[in-house]
Write an enzyme that holds these catalytic residues in place. Structure first.
Site, short mmCIF file in Angstrom:
data_model
loop_
_atom_site.label_atom_id
_atom_site.label_comp_id
_atom_site.label_asym_id
_atom_site.label_seq_id
_atom_site.Cartn_x
_atom_site.Cartn_y
_atom_site.Cartn_z
N GLY A 159 -5.16 20.22 18.67
CA GLY A 159 -4.95 20.43 17.24
C GLY A 159 -5.15 19.10 16.53
O GLY A 159 -6.26 18.73 16.17
N TRP A 172 -6.85 29.61 15.68
CA TRP A 172 -6.50 29.33 14.28
C TRP A 172 -7.70 29.34 13.33
O TRP A 172 -7.71 28.55 12.39
CB TRP A 172 -5.84 27.95 14.12
CG TRP A 172 -4.70 27.60 14.99
CD1 TRP A 172 -4.66 26.60 15.90
CD2 TRP A 172 -3.40 28.22 15.01
NE1 TRP A 172 -3.43 26.55 16.50
CE2 TRP A 172 -2.63 27.54 15.97
CE3 TRP A 172 -2.83 29.28 14.31
CZ2 TRP A 172 -1.32 27.87 16.25
CZ3 TRP A 172 -1.53 29.62 14.58
CH2 TRP A 172 -0.79 28.92 15.54
N THR A 199 -9.77 30.15 10.37
CA THR A 199 -9.70 30.78 9.04
C THR A 199 -11.00 31.54 8.75
O THR A 199 -12.09 31.05 9.07
CB THR A 199 -9.50 29.68 7.96
OG1 THR A 199 -8.27 29.03 8.24
CG2 THR A 199 -9.46 30.27 6.56
N LEU A 204 13.74 31.07 -11.27
CA LEU A 204 13.79 32.52 -11.46
C LEU A 204 15.09 33.13 -10.95
O LEU A 204 15.33 34.32 -11.15
CB LEU A 204 12.59 33.19 -10.78
CG LEU A 204 11.36 33.39 -11.68
CD1 LEU A 204 10.66 32.08 -11.97
CD2 LEU A 204 10.38 34.38 -11.08
N GLY A 260 17.72 35.03 -8.84
CA GLY A 260 17.62 36.11 -7.83
C GLY A 260 16.24 36.71 -7.76
O GLY A 260 15.72 36.97 -6.67
N GLU A 279 -6.17 21.41 8.36
CA GLU A 279 -7.10 20.30 8.07
C GLU A 279 -6.41 18.94 8.23
O GLU A 279 -6.63 18.01 7.46
CB GLU A 279 -7.74 20.47 6.69
CG GLU A 279 -8.59 21.74 6.65
CD GLU A 279 -9.68 21.73 5.63
OE1 GLU A 279 -10.16 20.64 5.26
OE2 GLU A 279 -10.09 22.83 5.22
N SER A 301 0.45 16.45 7.86
CA SER A 301 0.81 15.31 6.98
C SER A 301 0.84 14.00 7.77
O SER A 301 0.45 12.95 7.26
CB SER A 301 2.16 15.58 6.31
OG SER A 301 1.98 16.56 5.31
C1 LIG Z 1 -3.21 29.19 8.89
C2 LIG Z 1 -4.01 28.20 9.68
C3 LIG Z 1 -5.37 28.11 9.47
C4 LIG Z 1 -6.13 27.21 10.21
N1 LIG Z 1 -7.50 27.19 10.05
C5 LIG Z 1 -8.25 26.43 10.90
C6 LIG Z 1 -9.68 26.51 10.88
O1 LIG Z 1 -10.28 27.25 10.07
N2 LIG Z 1 -10.38 25.79 11.79
C7 LIG Z 1 -9.79 25.00 12.68
O2 LIG Z 1 -10.49 24.38 13.47
N3 LIG Z 1 -8.44 24.87 12.73
C8 LIG Z 1 -7.66 25.58 11.86
N4 LIG Z 1 -6.29 25.50 11.91
C9 LIG Z 1 -5.66 24.61 12.88
C10 LIG Z 1 -4.98 23.44 12.23
O3 LIG Z 1 -5.92 22.52 11.76
C11 LIG Z 1 -4.01 22.84 13.27
O4 LIG Z 1 -2.94 23.77 13.40
C12 LIG Z 1 -3.51 21.49 12.85
O5 LIG Z 1 -4.52 20.53 12.92
C13 LIG Z 1 -2.33 21.03 13.72
O6 LIG Z 1 -2.62 21.19 15.08
P1 LIG Z 1 -1.55 21.91 16.04
O7 LIG Z 1 -1.18 23.19 15.42
O8 LIG Z 1 -2.12 21.94 17.41
O9 LIG Z 1 -0.27 20.98 15.99
P2 LIG Z 1 -0.02 19.66 16.89
O10 LIG Z 1 -1.22 18.79 16.85
O11 LIG Z 1 0.49 20.08 18.21
O12 LIG Z 1 1.13 18.98 16.05
C14 LIG Z 1 2.50 19.39 16.13
C15 LIG Z 1 3.33 18.36 15.38
O13 LIG Z 1 3.20 17.08 16.01
C16 LIG Z 1 2.77 16.11 15.07
N5 LIG Z 1 1.92 15.12 15.72
C17 LIG Z 1 0.82 15.32 16.48
N6 LIG Z 1 0.31 14.16 16.89
C18 LIG Z 1 1.12 13.18 16.41
C19 LIG Z 1 1.13 11.76 16.46
N7 LIG Z 1 0.17 11.10 17.09
N8 LIG Z 1 2.11 11.10 15.82
C20 LIG Z 1 3.10 11.75 15.15
N9 LIG Z 1 3.12 13.10 15.05
C21 LIG Z 1 2.15 13.79 15.66
C22 LIG Z 1 2.01 16.90 14.00
O14 LIG Z 1 1.98 16.19 12.77
C23 LIG Z 1 2.87 18.16 13.93
O15 LIG Z 1 3.98 17.91 13.11
C24 LIG Z 1 -5.50 26.37 11.14
C25 LIG Z 1 -4.12 26.46 11.33
C26 LIG Z 1 -3.38 27.36 10.62
C27 LIG Z 1 -1.89 27.45 10.88
#
Ligand SMILES: Cc1cc2nc3c(=O)[nH]c(=O)nc-3n(C[C@H](O)[C@H](O)[C@H](O)COP(=O)(O)OP(=O)(O)OC[C@H]3O[C@@H](n4cnc5c(N)ncnc54)[C@H](O)[C@@H]3O)c2cc1C
Length: 387
Positions: free
Chosen positions: A138, A163, A165, A345, A347, A370, A373
């Site tokens: 991710g 994931w 979209t 708003l 309730g 994308e 944070s």
């Molecule tokens: C509704 C939705 C739509 C999406 N659409 C797309 C899409 O169209 N195409 C696509 O390719 N992806 C898509 N995604 C995937 C999305 O980009 C990832 O979910 C996102 O990049 C986070 O990756 P992860 O879920 O594996 O979380 P992780 O990478 O496992 O992160 C989990 C937590 O750990 C934190 N973290 C990770 N690494 C570190 C670090 N080095 N230091 C400190 N904190 C860290 C993160 O900030 C987060 O809080 C989508 C996700 C959702 C939920």
């Protein structure tokens, strides 16, 4: 505003931009708003609405007229995403992915032949999707495992994407896979995959907290055979395509979150004018005015950041840091403003008959996709500190 003025304020729109924004706003309020609750509950877009988005040119904003697109600027895409997201951030992300990821990647990296084949379709009938994430990759996107083995002059792809979209509705997928796991990020390659390619399937759809009408699905690549001509850019250039496309895409998510906050604020201000307690409208209490003023100030700051990042991109100037900052900040503003709007708003802010409950749920995604944070902060620190 005088369009020739050298002192153009960042948030001032020229005549074309203003007309475009008003047209999109009219469409969103008249045609999207009545569908929002049903689409959220049914977790799917209205098919006729998708057709309207194409007919109005909102799915091919930056695509040049010779490929049947609108020939608009990046800023135009941002305006559309912002304006639509004020009514429904789920439709906002459909339009966003189409314009700032799918079309943008093709415009920048596709060959003339690929452009001629795909851009007219994207502008008029085909939804695009961008498939980078996997179960194990991710934030660490370049740890992806989907394999593209060279075979018979083309490639055979195997793996799973998560994931994604727009996947349920999409006809074209930009799929990132590695042609050489040993090469690390330098093996990553982008492929243009048509939905009907044998060995390619759209899998399970996620059941989400917010933007529920927007589909988010798994993709399964099981001996999916592609020709060499399906490579976008060059073999091994996928990491660059992914990074650079997402740099632009982040401004789109900033715009989605900005629009969401604007929508929530408008609902809160309207309600505060109408609802009476202690014998007068809520808006006459200073505590209420100050809350709305703080929300409006946050929104103005987010708008300046989003518009500036988009205008930097259109001016051909560096915008990576500003893009990360505007997504980071606008997603905070969206969450804060939507949360306060629920409180304004009272309730009825907490129930589905009023729109702010949904906007509050929709706001959360801005801090996740994308790049979370934390990933935005990492990008900002890297540029700001010259690391
Ligand atoms: C509704 C939705 C739509 C999406 N659409 C797309 C899409 O169209 N195409 C696509 O390719 N992806 C898509 N995604 C995937 C999305 O980009 C990832 O979910 C996102 O990049 C986070 O990756 P992860 O879920 O594996 O979380 P992780 O990478 O496992 O992160 C989990 C937590 O750990 C934190 N973290 C990770 N690494 C570190 C670090 N080095 N230091 C400190 N904190 C860290 C993160 O900030 C987060 O809080 C989508 C996700 C959702 C939920």
């Amino acid at each position: 505003m005088n369009p020739l003025s050298p002192h153009r304020p960042i948030t001032a729109l020229d005549q074309d931009e203003s007309l475009f924004r008003d047209t999109v706003r009219h469409f969103a309020e008249k045609e999207i708003a009545p569908l929002v609750r049903r689409m959220d509950e049914e977790q799917r877009f209205d098919a006729a609405l998708i057709r309207r988005l194409f007919d109005l040119g909102l799915m091919g904003i930056p695509i040049p007229p010779e490929h049947n697109g609108g020939g608009g600027t990046f800023f135009d895409s941002i305006l559309a995403v912002e304006t639509i997201s004020a009514v429904d951030p789920a439709v906002g992300v459909l339009v966003d992915v189409q314009n700032t990821l799918a079309a943008a990647a093709l415009l920048r990296w596709a060959t003339q032949e690929q452009k001629a084949r795909y851009l007219p379709r994207l502008a008029t009938e085909t939804i695009g999707a961008y498939a980078l994430s996997e179960a194990g990759s991710g934030s660490d996107a370049f740890a992806l495992q989907t394999l593209a083995e060279p075979s018979g002059g083309g490639y055979v792809l195997n793996g799973r994407k998560l994931w994604i979209t727009n996947a349920r509705e999409a006809g074209l997928f930009i799929v990132f896979a590695t042609i050489d796991p040993e090469a690390g990020y330098k093996g990553i390659t982008a492929f243009l995959v048509d939905r009907d390619t044998p060995g390619f399937t759209v899998g399970r759809k996620e059941d989400k907290l917010g933007i529920r009408a927007s589909s988010t699905c798994e993709l399964i690549l099981d001996n999916c055979v592609l020709e060499a001509g399906q490579v976008l850019g060059e073999p091994g250039l996928g990491y660059k395509i992914a990074i650079e496309t997402l740099n632009e895409g982040r401004i789109g998510i900033g715009a989605q979150m900005l629009g969401l906050a604007e929508g929530a604020w408008a609902h809160a201000a309207k309600y505060a004018r109408e609802r009476k307690q202690f014998g007068k409208p809520l808006v006459e209490f200073q505590a209420m005015q100050f809350q709305l003023a703080e929300m409006a100030t946050d929104i103005e700051a987010a708008r300046l950041m989003v518009y500036n990042a988009a205008r930097l991109k259109d001016a051909g100037m560096p915008f990576r840091k500003e893009a990360a900052m505007c997504k980071y900040f606008a997603s905070q503003v969206a969450e804060r403003v939507a949360s306060l709007a629920v409180e304004v708003l009272g309730g009825v802010g907490f129930v589905r008959d009023y729109p702010v409950e949904k906007l509050y749920r929709d706001a959360k995604i801005g801090k996740i996709y994308e790049g979370t944070s934390f990933m935005q902060l990492a990008a900002i620190a890297k540029t700001a500190l010259g690391l």
